[in-house]
Design a protein around this motif. Structure first.
Motif, mmCIF file in Angstrom:
data_model
loop_
_atom_site.group_PDB
_atom_site.id
_atom_site.type_symbol
_atom_site.label_atom_id
_atom_site.label_comp_id
_atom_site.label_asym_id
_atom_site.label_seq_id
_atom_site.Cartn_x
_atom_site.Cartn_y
_atom_site.Cartn_z
ATOM 1 N N THR A 7 39.503 58.533 -29.522
ATOM 2 C CA THR A 7 39.996 58.704 -30.889
ATOM 3 C C THR A 7 38.838 58.729 -31.883
ATOM 4 O OG1 THR A 7 40.354 56.311 -30.990
ATOM 5 C CG2 THR A 7 42.248 57.678 -30.454
ATOM 6 N N SER A 84 42.914 56.413 -23.824
ATOM 7 C CA SER A 84 43.198 56.645 -25.239
ATOM 8 C C SER A 84 44.530 57.349 -25.476
ATOM 9 C CB SER A 84 42.072 57.466 -25.872
ATOM 10 O OG SER A 84 40.842 56.783 -25.814
ATOM 11 N N ALA A 86 47.247 57.171 -23.664
ATOM 12 C CA ALA A 86 48.417 56.463 -23.132
ATOM 13 C C ALA A 86 49.423 56.154 -24.232
ATOM 14 C CB ALA A 86 47.973 55.183 -22.431
ATOM 15 N N ASP A 87 48.937 55.776 -25.411
ATOM 16 C CA ASP A 87 49.839 55.437 -26.521
ATOM 17 C C ASP A 87 50.569 56.654 -27.070
ATOM 18 O OD1 ASP A 87 49.157 52.773 -26.359
ATOM 19 O OD2 ASP A 87 47.638 52.877 -27.942
ATOM 20 N N PHE A 88 50.131 57.855 -26.692
ATOM 21 C CA PHE A 88 50.734 59.092 -27.190
ATOM 22 C C PHE A 88 51.439 59.870 -26.084
ATOM 23 C CE2 PHE A 88 46.935 58.127 -29.723
ATOM 24 C CZ PHE A 88 47.505 57.989 -30.982
ATOM 25 N N ASP A 89 51.765 59.175 -24.981
ATOM 26 C CA ASP A 89 52.442 59.821 -23.847
ATOM 27 C C ASP A 89 51.707 61.072 -23.380
ATOM 28 O OD1 ASP A 89 54.462 58.001 -23.381
ATOM 29 O OD2 ASP A 89 55.898 58.993 -24.701
ATOM 30 N N THR A 144 49.507 62.967 -34.103
ATOM 31 C CA THR A 144 48.641 62.698 -35.249
ATOM 32 C C THR A 144 48.196 63.984 -35.939
ATOM 33 O OG1 THR A 144 46.526 62.779 -34.065
ATOM 34 C CG2 THR A 144 47.740 60.697 -34.008
ATOM 35 N N ASP A 198 55.981 61.601 -36.766
ATOM 36 C CA ASP A 198 56.031 62.423 -35.552
ATOM 37 C C ASP A 198 56.699 63.763 -35.829
ATOM 38 O OD1 ASP A 198 55.544 62.946 -32.889
ATOM 39 O OD2 ASP A 198 57.368 61.987 -32.186
#
Length: 211
Positions: A7, A84, A86-89, A144, A198
């Motif tokens: 990120t 990095s 993982a939080d955004f599938d 994002t 989103d």
């Protein structure tokens, strides 16, 4: 040299670009596999990043400063991206009959560098069985909005396996139409949380199966 998280690398590119999103561009291919029992198997991704971003990553991860990637350096990029995203599938969306389906993490993200461009290859699976029943859609997007993931051709969205009675289509939403239909909610979402909403999923190209 100090290695930044993924990120942070994205942000570094963004700081040198205009304020408008996105700042990073990738051409993509998605292969959706159908299992023998008629459910969704793997979603196989190939992403090819733009040369500007690719060169930025090379400079950041070139630990021996020889202006090329060594195997261990590519592996380090893959390791950081794996953690990095993982939080955004992993920028992957599956919607089955109107309900979001979770994504299981890939075993690894494989990274290569060819012709001045960074390549990433990996496969994810749904976190629960998804049978071929009703309407199922698959999208790839960065919530994002830093990264624009583009499918240049409809043939870049592939289904492998027997579809049976299902019909396959590629949906490319019209941005003006989406804004007109959702102006109030999109504007409210953006001003409430411009970085964390989103609504980018409304604009994303998607593969749709109707069964």
């Amino acid at each position: 040299m100090k290695i930044l998280g993924w990120t942070c690398v994205l942000a570094a590119v963004g700081n040198t670009a205009a304020k408008a999103h996105p700042h990073v561009f990738a051409e993509a291919r998605l292969e959706v596999s159908i299992t023998d029992d008629g459910s969704i198997g793997e979603l196989r991704h190939v992403w090819r990043f733009d040369e500007l971003f690719s060169s930025t990553v090379l400079l950041e991860f070139d630990m021996n400063a020889n202006l090329k990637f060594e195997p261990e350096e590519l592996a380090e990029v893959g390791k950081i991206v794996h953690a990095s995203l993982a939080d955004f599938d992993y920028y992957t969306s599956i919607i089955s009959n109107g309900k979001d389906v979770g994504i299981s993490a890939p075993d690894a993200i494989h990274v290569d560098f060819a012709d001045g461009q960074l390549l990433m290859l990996f496969a994810v699976t749904p976190d629960r069985p998804v049978p071929l029943n009703g309407t199922i859609s698959f999208g790839v997007y960065d919530p994002t909005m830093y990264t624009a993931i583009d499918f240049l051709n409809d043939s870049d969205l592939v289904v492998e396996g027997r579809l049976g009675a299902c019909q396959r289509s590629v949906i490319r939403p019209d941005p003006d139409e989406i804004l007109a239909q959702n102006q109030e909610s999109l504007t409210e979402a953006f001003f409430n949380d411009p970085e964390g909403n989103d609504f980018s999923k409304f604009f994303a190209t998607r593969l749709e199966l109707k069964c």
